[in-house]
Enzyme design. Structure first.
Site, mmCIF file in Angstrom:
data_model
loop_
_atom_site.group_PDB
_atom_site.id
_atom_site.type_symbol
_atom_site.label_atom_id
_atom_site.label_comp_id
_atom_site.label_asym_id
_atom_site.label_seq_id
_atom_site.Cartn_x
_atom_site.Cartn_y
_atom_site.Cartn_z
ATOM 1 N N LYS A 61 -2.036 9.936 5.634
ATOM 2 C CA LYS A 61 -3.161 9.784 4.216
ATOM 3 C C LYS A 61 -2.298 9.299 3.054
ATOM 4 O O LYS A 61 -1.002 9.736 3.035
ATOM 5 C CB LYS A 61 -3.643 11.164 4.072
ATOM 6 C CG LYS A 61 -4.789 11.102 3.065
ATOM 7 C CD LYS A 61 -5.419 12.223 2.677
ATOM 8 C CE LYS A 61 -6.512 12.298 1.657
ATOM 9 N NZ LYS A 61 -7.134 13.607 1.724
ATOM 10 N N SER A 130 -12.108 13.041 1.962
ATOM 11 C CA SER A 130 -11.264 12.148 1.241
ATOM 12 C C SER A 130 -10.325 11.407 2.315
ATOM 13 O O SER A 130 -9.624 10.535 2.230
ATOM 14 C CB SER A 130 -10.310 12.464 0.306
ATOM 15 O OG SER A 130 -9.470 13.762 0.533
ATOM 16 N N SER A 154 -12.338 17.719 2.506
ATOM 17 C CA SER A 154 -11.794 16.294 2.827
ATOM 18 C C SER A 154 -11.306 16.128 4.306
ATOM 19 O O SER A 154 -10.697 15.328 4.652
ATOM 20 C CB SER A 154 -10.621 15.989 1.840
ATOM 21 O OG SER A 154 -11.216 15.779 0.640
#
Lengths: 424, 424
Positions: A61, A130, A154
């Site tokens: 990420k 996210s 997320s």
């Protein structure tokens, strides 16, 4: 190069060609450098093949530092930021044999403002956020696993929307060194993966300074608490149906009892309040120098944090600590909680990532959680379920999840994408 | 430039010449760029003079990002690491009017291996660590305040050894974004300063997303608990004498009762165990790529963390949580605790920074703590005392510290250094 290395090489070669074919549609990667992947493959023979994650294709990420990539954090303000070294978690996974395939798309600073990623099951729908890119890349068959992070929802939400496994360990389990945070009371690294075994393998490497033996045995729980949560009125029919189906599936091997957590109804408000206050501290440098570079949705959250009185914030922290004490008693009676992972199927459109309501309480409570795929909703989109265990009972949760995974339908593949060859 | 700006300018000009004169002996700065300071001064007229810290000369511990400096973290492995932006706390202090004077020396990764800094009261003695440079720079009259950080004793001990105020707020109070950590269960930013008022002013800026009114009124406590701690046998005569003197001074205005915390004796072991485990996770990238670049004392701590079983680590975390619950009851009865800040005067020699034993428990418990100077030991070196309040009672602690400060002797200046002119 040995046979084992050659096999790892082939496995990743397939991912590379899949990325070349489908990434232009999915846009899971914030940065992807095929040359760097080949360079890592060329060194596989040099390292021991006994490393626990040998040949694991990893996405990272883009709030987490991983060489040779910049860390963009989904914000124009951080575009091109060059880290000096890998984040601690990335270094641990590399040392265990993982191959970093690239940086996966995050929403802006891991909050709500989305990146370009599409849901592999329907490119007109959000992948959730996210950890959008890590979830989509696993679903699309680009990687075995992606590092994600969760402050509110997320990991859980994109896992549910993309039909993959999402594992968030107990708060504090994995190192955040070299990972950008948002609200230190909640920020937790975790994993999006194709199955529970892969999540367990990564957990075995990240949950301590040296790798441990991964959880491998499926253990049935004795008692499962079915928790609709105080936000059940926000659960759409898809989620309601899936909870019934999961209850049915698990009742074959465990006692499932409905439990009432209405005493925890303040949890969502407390979570949102603490998160806004802390995020406005975290992003002080960006607020001081380039506030116009922050999205309206982020600025609104920060403005709410800036309006929060310090005494109210401390009161929120005290109440959160009280709720953490109280949830412990629930796990004296139940091995697992079963709860909704998201309000329903992934919403249509790419301008928002969905509602975090079904994760705020659990993030506040610091509990380990795993989202399992298998079910689908009326539109044919994945709808996950969420299993939770007590604080620091992460291995127990994983062993029960291995059991649960077998009782759920095999997750459907994204219809528009070919099945990866190595998955048989 | 207005009168107020000119006054801020003069104040800092004196620091600049003092640094030019004495820094070669003290070596408090890891990086100092007089041109950058002048550049900041030239912009003072552009910003509001109503900012709460206008003209405050700030040092920044070199694990905390501050432009235009690299963040060296006291390690050859991080030398020259260029941050992309200020740490959140530095941005908040700049926005409040502080002038960054430079980066102050830290021990290696804020652990034990010392930098070159000398104690301004005796250059043959350690300034303590790990916030060595911030403490020494305040004592030497180079800055009004320095950002420090504490994982074990890294604010309290150098404050005691250098004869300055050291304030560590409750765990979680200030943002760590852009600051290198060591053990996330304990890492806390704080302040070394010339007096309590300056620490309170900085606290008012850092303890939330927007500045609050600083604590300014001195409030006498009703009841003080005098706590020799379970490690009293390690207190040298200097520390024992100072505790008696402080008890006498405070008894004039408050009830001082001896309290027994022998039930907390496990605290030091728990702290050391958790810290070693987490530090070995935090430094995974450095361990994976350049372990030979770590000092022997750091490697020994990391090795101990790597040998710690995960189950034992979680048991440690549980016991720590229990002790945090139990200490809360103590502050129902006492407004403050009075405790030793360090075993005695700063030890001779620059190859070690002293023993953290008198802070481990308090760091484990997440309590706010302030170290006050004034007393000296048999060698004429400063010996501080430590005051503690309950979790998140930071403003209460500061108001009592303003009261306590007036009852203690005026701290002696380093004998070999001239008094700064602006201090009258």
């Amino acid at each position: 190069m040995s046979c084992a290395s050659q096999s790892a090489y082939r496995h990743i070669r397939e991912y590379i060609s899949r990325i070349a074919e489908y990434e232009p549609d999915i846009r899971a990667f914030a940065a992807y450098d095929a040359e760097d992947v080949h360079e890592q493959l060329s060194r596989i023979g040099e390292t021991s093949e006994k490393t626990p994650l040998a040949g694991l294709a990893l996405g990272v990420k883009d709030i987490i530092d991983a060489l040779p990539y910049p860390t963009g954090s989904g914000s124009p303000l951080h575009r091109g930021t060059r880290p000096a070294r890998d984040a601690a978690a990335v270094a641990q996974l590399r040392a265990a044999g993982a191959v970093v395939m690239g940086k996966t798309v995050t929403t802006e600073f891991a909050f709500f403002s989305p990146g370009p990623t599409r849901n592999p099951h329907d490119p007109a729908r959000t992948p959730g956020g996210s950890s959008s890119g890590s979830a989509a890349a696993v679903a699309a068959g680009f990687i075995d696993a992606g590092l994600g992070s969760q402050t509110a929802a997320s990991i859980t939400r994109p896992a549910s929307y993309c039909g993959v496994v999402g594992f968030k360990p107990s708060f504090g389990s994995y190192s955040l060194a070299g990972a950008g945070g948002l609200a230190p009371s909640f920020d937790t690294l975790g994993v999006l993966s194709k199955d529970v075994t892969t999540a367990a393998a990564i957990h075995s490497v990240l949950a301590g300074p040296v790798p441990a033996a991964p959880v491998s045995g499926a253990q049935p729980p004795l008692r499962i608490g079915l928790c609709q949560t105080p936000w059940w009125d926000q659960a759409q029919p898809a989620t309601r149906d899936v909870m019934t189906l999961a209850e049915k599936a698990f009742s074959a091997g465990a006692l499932v009892e409905t439990i009432d957590l209405s005493a925890f109804a303040e949890g969502a408000r407390l979570h949102a309040g603490i998160m806004a206050f802390e995020a406005a501290q975290t992003l002080a440098a960006e607020l001081a120098t380039q506030p116009e570079g922050l999205s309206p949705v982020l600025r609104a959250m920060l403005a709410s944090g800036m309006k929060t009185d310090r005494a109210d914030h401390r009161q929120n922290l005290r109440q959160a600590a009280d709720l953490r004490d109280r949830i412990a008693g629930v796990f004296d009676r139940y091995d697992l909680l079963l709860a909704p992972a998201a309000p329903g199927e992934a919403p249509a459109g790419l301008d928002a990532t969905g509602d975090p309501i079904f994760s705020r309480l659990w993030s506040l409570l610091h509990l380990p959680t795993i989202t399992l795929p298998g079910f689908t909703g009326p539109a044919g989109m994945p709808v996950g379920i969420q299993l939770l265990a007590g604080l620091n009972q992460d291995e127990k949760l994983l062993s029960h999840a291995l059991w649960a995974e077998k009782l759920l339908p095999v997750p459907a593949r994204p219809p528009s994408l070919k099945k990866p060859e190595h998955l048989g």
